[in-house]
Design an enzyme around this catalytic site. Sequence first.
Site, PDB file in Angstrom:
ATOM      1  N   HIS A 194      43.521  62.826  71.277  1.00  0.00           N
ATOM      2  CA  HIS A 194      43.233  63.925  72.385  1.00  0.00           C
ATOM      3  C   HIS A 194      43.441  65.166  71.973  1.00  0.00           C
ATOM      4  CE1 HIS A 194      42.506  60.319  74.987  1.00  0.00           C
ATOM      5  NE2 HIS A 194      43.871  59.871  75.105  1.00  0.00           N
ATOM      6  N   THR A 208      47.636  59.888  71.509  1.00  0.00           N
ATOM      7  CA  THR A 208      47.568  61.462  71.733  1.00  0.00           C
ATOM      8  C   THR A 208      47.063  62.497  70.719  1.00  0.00           C
ATOM      9  OG1 THR A 208      49.719  60.524  72.792  1.00  0.00           O
ATOM     10  CG2 THR A 208      49.497  62.959  72.549  1.00  0.00           C
TER      11      THR A 208
HETATM   12 ZN    ZN Z   1      52.432  58.665  69.385  1.00  0.00          ZN
END
Ligand code: ZN
Length: 357
Positions: A50, A47
């Site tokens: 991203h 994440t």
């Molecule tokens: Zn994480």
Amino acid sequence: MTETIPQRMKAARLHAFGDIRIDEVDVPKPEPGYALCRVRSCGICGTDAHIYNGAFPGVWPPYFPFTQGHEVAAEVVAVAEGVDRVKPGDRVVADDHRPCLTCRMCRTGRYVLCETAGQLKPGGHRLCGHDVDGGFAEYLTCPAHVLHKIPDNLSFDEAVIVNTATTALNAINRARIMPGDTVVVVGPGLMGLCALQLALTSGSPRVLVLGRGDRLKVAKELGATETIDITAEDPLERVRELTDGRGPDTVIECAGNPEAMKVAVACVRRGGRVALTGVNGNQEVPLVTDKIVLDELDIYGVRSHPNTWEAAIALVAAGKLDTKRMVTHTFPLERFVEGMETFVQRKEGAIRVVINP
Ligand SMILES: [Zn+2]
Ligand SMILES: [Zn+2]
């Protein structure tokens, strides 16, 4: 040892997507109910990559410059009024969800589904390192109720793994893995590797891992009974072959792409259970729903880690997850960009890359 708290600190701040700078900023002051933590280790996860590359513009992060980092292991150095849950000197990990604790979801224990999430209201839900400054900095303030103590035998670097282990444990719990179950794990990333080890610990004598590349070898090292290279063989056929044509009792999907979702649902046995942990950016996934209906499948969405922290810490501290094998790299804060590149490009077999601010 608790050190004196300075006025200024270093933080790796995102000034624009792909543009991280090491800045000197004020050390934050804990408001009532908060603790000030000296961050010792903070993991870089998918994440983070991203967010760094701009996958969620305007949402994660909601402002610039912004400090990412949500897989935090730290030492408490000060507490504000109203805090008795932790004290200076405590070694902790931090739940990245900071829920409102008053909405209907919070009050029923499902605080990661807090109804105020994303609204950025005063007193409402925040997600550390996503919509409020996180742990790629020397100091971080956290509501005391999100902090969980870790035992002395667990290093800060190893404790970073707890964050992913809590979610994998949520998947195991949601899918109700029983002793004796044959389990398929789709995707040998860190989540899949944690799910594999937790399935073994939960009494599964047989865990098959589907995926590609070198991480399948790591899955084997960590106890996978069989691995299936999806680039070399048809995963559905192979799973069926290995399970007497029946399919596994449970599937834990940890890859997040539409193909993985399809395989997860297609391969499970009649009456089986499937836990989906990956997200794929709102893509549609074609599923044969007749199989879900006629085979009475149970399919569970798994989000984060409600109430699995104490159990995950105990499992990690007891050595049920091989943290040393999974934390492959550490970098000081100054070399953040190198750490991010090492993680994204999976250099030198990188699995979890940890920043030490
Ligand atoms: Zn994480
Ligand atoms: Zn709430």
